[in-house]
Write an enzyme that holds these catalytic residues in place. Structure first.
Site, short mmCIF file in Angstrom:
data_model
loop_
_atom_site.label_atom_id
_atom_site.label_comp_id
_atom_site.label_asym_id
_atom_site.label_seq_id
_atom_site.Cartn_x
_atom_site.Cartn_y
_atom_site.Cartn_z
N TRP A 1 0.85 -1.17 0.00
CA TRP A 1 0.00 0.00 0.00
C TRP A 1 0.90 1.23 0.00
O TRP A 1 2.04 1.14 0.45
CB TRP A 1 -0.95 -0.02 1.18
CG TRP A 1 -0.33 0.27 2.52
CD1 TRP A 1 -0.44 1.41 3.24
CD2 TRP A 1 0.49 -0.60 3.31
NE1 TRP A 1 0.26 1.31 4.42
CE2 TRP A 1 0.85 0.10 4.49
CE3 TRP A 1 0.98 -1.90 3.12
CZ2 TRP A 1 1.64 -0.46 5.48
CZ3 TRP A 1 1.79 -2.45 4.12
CH2 TRP A 1 2.10 -1.75 5.28
N ASP B 1 4.39 -4.79 4.34
CA ASP B 1 4.45 -5.46 5.64
C ASP B 1 5.53 -6.53 5.61
O ASP B 1 5.78 -7.16 4.58
CB ASP B 1 3.12 -6.16 5.94
CG ASP B 1 2.01 -5.17 6.18
OD1 ASP B 1 2.31 -4.02 6.55
OD2 ASP B 1 0.84 -5.55 6.00
#
Lengths: 389, 169, 389, 169
Positions: D97, D116
């Site tokens: 993102w 992540d």
């Protein structure tokens, strides 16, 4: 700060930052920052410098999610961690091979369902699991302590204390990476290596059980010593530390019991006190890992607090340092915050590392001067024991 | 008085921030005794929370309560149980550890059994750690560093501990 | 306090207490306390009183050990808990049967290894698992929100939002207690029941996807509404609340969107604002579960804070109460501490319950007077949503 | 400035005690974008921690660092990684993102990718929550309430988040 101001003006969007030019005009000639790849961290050293430490955390409130944290105490940096399952006791670093052994317990549904015990083998360079050895689901559920899981001196066998409440030791062959059997240690607890293929356990009657191990991981024989410990009146804690062929145990009241373990035999040396008769009325050793040793200078470190009977697990605000050759106290270190666990690095500029199960910090001191060097914050919820990798 | 309070008294200045509930002692174990001497009574349903009384003074959800003289763990009285009942959905440990506590209400010494309740995650409330009479784990029947849930029907996962009377000294 | 004093005198043993007789002499005539059996708590009510509440906790630092806590807000008492695995979203209480549904995720090694998703069925009277329904390991890993897992109005089917990132809904038949299939909701998220066997999802384009379900749990058909939401400029949050046939959504800026869902059709009602034009410059709704509704009095409760764009998840220090029939604000409640989640009990002496993922407490207020009644401390590490059982 | 600090500013008196590290925001999700537009570069070993410089000012282990303008999670720079490398033993999420952040060092706007790192428990250090530009989860590609580890090779378990430059605005 610009961000806070923006908030107050109701223009919080990231893009609005462009309007806040700050000192940027002066940097107009700078080159654009390059696009960065997403990478993994480079391999860690398999055997890090002397000032790195593993901090184990049982995570008492959330025991399904135990951890071990790897900290560089010089840099004050968190280098990585292991996720190690339910009721975690601690990692077992190896000296002679590139592997970390970690006895772990899992339940099929986190805190219920089928129990699985394994020794996970981690690559110390990547902190990734490199293998897994199933073991009987008997690993002792205890307050974390170092001598619950240890390697024999030759590092051929990993020994794990079991309590179901029947007492035994599980043996894992580090060469074949298989569980090879269970040694009966009825009446005796924990595992203290005494040589390439031998160990002792401490028995409830105050004797020690001596056990030898053969090439297959079976017992070559076992024998009890006489009663060396007064379990009734002034027991030594389980938290003895070792320097070469000597273990140093300390009693609740502060009497030192040296145990010589040369050549498979065990003999008690002359006992001495951490405290003068006067000090003894007020001061006691205590904590979860309350002793540490610096081998080359034969210095014993002990966490001390003021308290009476029943305070043997309390943290302390001082660490007293003794010359084990003479029993003389060489200095006192006043801690920046109470410690229940200490470790001393084995180099010529040693660090004293301290933590407490009721703290979230690792405290770093110069072991010689006692100077508080730094705090490494946010290391776990309930940190227990520390091991040098 | 809670142990953390005592530590604070003893002068750790920044302990206040750390020994919030989150910065707890986190002790695991328990003084075992009397698995034979004090077998479990048949399980009954319907524990009543203790009403304060002159003969049994104090608050079972307080670490100071007289029966907690040798307890170590989260108090079941804060976890949906009472001083002698396990919270919903947890199983008592079959083995038990005991202490001998003095009841200031009647000046008698009682033998108190500290069974664990097992099979859910840690309750996390009212951690109480009173360490008197504890011995190292090489003396298991007097050592409070074992988790006795490991021997329960549902295994190792520890939830909280009760403090029930099993006799007088 | 006697204990502390004893400590200082170095006589801390429990038995030494006998020496401290206190007021006991006056009670010499009292009967001895009886031996107590070890018992289980009596069964809880399958459908507790209106002032009990489930508080879900994702335990963000230790996500393998998620929980749901059952609290009696009148007594301020913790009644019990569920242990609910990794990345927990929340429990789904049933109205028409004695069961709690809990979509849960487990990994074979806590935070690694094979993933297993199940719906655990708990007996609300004993809080013990009464069954388990395996579901595809696709449950959305999201910030906890109520409409991730819901029952159809007739409670025949449990609907669970999946995101892999393909979007779908898993269907569990509560009668056969089996997973019966997956409904495609491509482009649309979450599950909002609209009748006995129908629901809508919210789509990225601002339309709603209407889906009907047959006796086998298969879709009887689906259709998009027109664009009802301005996802670009002022989106409504996902945290709409329902009263009968109307959902009340609120936009980031504070505009209310009523959605009428009668007879399988969905229509937007007249929009209105939580704030006056003047207030709108400073005040916004925000939080994790920032709306609640009291159906019988058609009152909408909204957590309000002062902030601008991007603050739609911030907690607030005030709760504003509106009459949904008129859109008029009827009162403001000043909170004792910031809240990100609220719930209002559906009885005639309603409580306003409030928590915050950055707190560990449940706060209880009189929903009418706004008076702070009590704090229930130590409820979780990162409490998220609250559901009425 | 950390969000928790801001809340405290805004007048929550007893928030200080609660919003210690233990009383954190605990947000899970992440603004996805650019899985196509910003494919992962081939994995290389050897991330260098950022040296402070005039052109890239600030501390990557601080929530205030300019690149963190839309991050949400534990900062990998505090967890044994850096602003563009995953800590030992964790796997990057394949999808990502993004945010657009203004660099005060060169007055340019950069596109920052917040991958992540996955496969261990939460790092638990340096939680940072900056929420600008976030949309509800019905707009997944702009919503920061998803855990993108779920799509990674090692699955859902989330450890920390990086903030690497993938382009300019």
């Amino acid at each position: 700060m610009w961000r806070a101001e923006q908030r107050r003006r109701g223009r919080p969007r990231a893009l609005a930052c462009a309007a806040v030019v700050l000192a940027a005009a002066g940097h107009a000639a700078l080159a654009q920052l390059p696009v960065e790849p997403l990478v993994n961290e480079p391999a860690l050293p398999a055997h890090p410098g002397p000032h790195w430490v593993w901090v184990n955390d049982v995570v008492f409130d959330y025991m399904a999610d135990g951890r071990a944290y790897l900290i560089d105490a010089d840099a004050g940096k968190f280098r990585g961690m292991l996720s190690t399952g339910y009721g975690y006791v601690g990692v077992v670093p190896a000296r002679t091979s590139d592997v970390l052994y970690s006895p772990e317990t899992y339940f099929a549904r986190g805190t219920r369902g089928a129990r699985t015990d394994v020794v996970t083998l981690y690559d110390p360079k990547t902190l990734s699991p490199a293998g897994e050895v199933p073991i009987p689901p008997k690993r002792a559920a205890i307050m974390p302590m170092v001598n619950a899981s240890v390697l024999t001196d030759d590092e051929r066998f990993l020994l794990i204390y079991n309590f179901t409440p029947a007492q035994s030791v599980s043996v894992v062959d580090t060469k074949s990476r298989r569980f090879v059997g269970e040694l009966d240690t009825a009446g005796c607890a924990l595992v203290y290596p005494t040589g390439p293929r031998s160990f002792f356990s401490i028995c409830a009657d105050g004797s020690l059980l001596k056990v030898g191990i053969d090439e297959q991981g079976k017992a070559t024989g076992s024998a009890h010593t006489g009663k060396l410990i007064d379990a009734e009146n002034d027991p030594v804690t389980e938290k003895g530390v070792r320097s070469g062929d000597t273990y140093w145990f300390v009693s609740f009241k502060g009497q030192v019991l040296p145990l010589k373990v040369a050549a498979g035999e065990i003999s008690a040396g002359p006992r001495w006190w951490l405290t003068s008769a006067q000090e003894r009325r007020q001061w006691r050793p205590g904590g979860l890992q309350h002793l540490a040793i610096h081998r080359s200078t034969h210095e014993l470190y002990a966490i001390m607090h003021q308290g009476g009977e029943g305070t043997h697990k309390d943290p302390g605000n001082e660490v007293w340092v003794f010359d084990t050759a003479t029993g003389a106290r060489t200095r006192k270190i006043t801690l920046a915050s109470p410690a229940g666990s200490i470790q001393v690095t084995e180099d010529d500029k040693p660090l004293l590392l301290a933590t407490f199960i009721g703290s979230h910090n690792l405290e770093v001191y110069d072991a010689r001067s006692g100077k508080h060097l730094r705090t490494v914050p946010d290391i776990g919820l309930t940190p227990t024991t520390m091991l040098l990798p | 008085m809670k142990l953390v309070d005592r530590w604070m008294e003893e002068g750790a200045r920044d302990l206040a921030r750390r020994t919030s509930r989150r910065g707890m002692l986190g002790r695991l174990g328990f003084v075992l005794a009397g698995a034979v001497a004090f077998p479990l009574l048949p399980m009954a349903r319907g524990a009543a929370a203790k009403a304060p009384s002159a003969s049994d003074p104090g608050d079972p959800s307080s670490c100071d309560y007289w029966r907690h003289c040798a307890i170590d763990g989260f108090l079941c009285s804060c976890c949906g149980g009472t001083q002698h009942s396990c919270p919903p959905g947890t199983e008592p440990s079959a083995v038990t550890w005991i202490g001998t506590c003095h009841n200031p209400g009647d000046a008698k010494d009682y033998i108190v059994s500290y069974n664990d309740c097992c099979g859910k995650g840690s309750c996390g409330r009212c951690l109480c750690n009173r360490n008197e009479g504890d011995r190292p784990i090489y003396a298991p029947f007097r050592a409070n560093d074992y988790d006795w849930c490991a021997g329960s029907k549902v295994g190792m996962p520890y939830h909280c501990s009760v403090a029930r009377i099993v006799g007088t000294k």
